[in-house]
Design a protein around this motif. Sequence first.
Motif, short mmCIF file in Angstrom:
data_model
loop_
_atom_site.label_atom_id
_atom_site.label_comp_id
_atom_site.label_asym_id
_atom_site.label_seq_id
_atom_site.Cartn_x
_atom_site.Cartn_y
_atom_site.Cartn_z
N ARG A 1 -57.39 -74.22 -34.07
CA ARG A 1 -57.86 -74.45 -32.70
C ARG A 1 -57.81 -73.14 -31.92
NH1 ARG A 1 -53.85 -77.97 -30.50
NH2 ARG A 1 -52.77 -76.16 -29.71
N GLN A 2 -58.85 -72.88 -31.13
CA GLN A 2 -58.85 -71.71 -30.26
C GLN A 2 -59.46 -72.06 -28.91
OE1 GLN A 2 -61.19 -68.31 -31.50
NE2 GLN A 2 -59.98 -66.94 -30.22
N VAL B 1 -62.97 -75.47 -26.18
CA VAL B 1 -62.10 -75.20 -27.33
C VAL B 1 -62.90 -75.28 -28.62
CG1 VAL B 1 -60.01 -75.96 -28.55
CG2 VAL B 1 -60.18 -76.28 -26.08
N ALA B 2 -62.70 -74.31 -29.52
CA ALA B 2 -63.30 -74.35 -30.86
C ALA B 2 -62.27 -74.91 -31.83
CB ALA B 2 -63.73 -72.95 -31.29
N ASP C 1 -65.45 -78.33 -28.40
CA ASP C 1 -65.08 -79.43 -27.51
C ASP C 1 -64.89 -78.92 -26.09
OD1 ASP C 1 -65.11 -81.15 -29.66
OD2 ASP C 1 -62.93 -81.29 -29.83
N THR C 2 -65.39 -79.69 -25.15
CA THR C 2 -65.19 -79.40 -23.74
C THR C 2 -64.41 -80.56 -23.13
OG1 THR C 2 -67.29 -78.22 -23.68
CG2 THR C 2 -66.37 -78.89 -21.56
N PHE C 3 -63.37 -80.24 -22.38
CA PHE C 3 -62.51 -81.25 -21.78
C PHE C 3 -62.51 -81.10 -20.27
CE2 PHE C 3 -60.74 -80.20 -25.93
CZ PHE C 3 -60.56 -81.45 -26.50
#
Length: 105
Positions: free
Chosen positions: A18-19, A30-31, A95-97
């Motif tokens: 995760r990055q 996040v990737a 991913d976008t949160f």
Amino acid sequence: MMFVKSYPEVAADEGVRRQVLSENADLMVVAFRFQEGAEGKLHNHPHVQSTYVQSGRFRFTIGEEAFEVGPGDSFVIPSRATHGCVCLEPGTLIDTFTPRRDDFL
């Protein structure tokens, strides 16, 4: 004013890295980099999540629905929906949160 910060890549689960790519209090990108067979275990959180498949192939479960996605596919996971995935071909999810996942910092 532009502010650029670099975040390290960390182990998220077995076969998953995760990055954090960018973040502020309202939004986080996040990737997640998956090896074949790795899993994003079933979980839920209060954040709304948008997922974009940059590369690879994945089988996702959201609630009772299961589906496969590949490069260029995207979808939204509602707040508190139980979800997870299995990586069928190595790849990366973006991913976008909203709001930010403070537990990732």
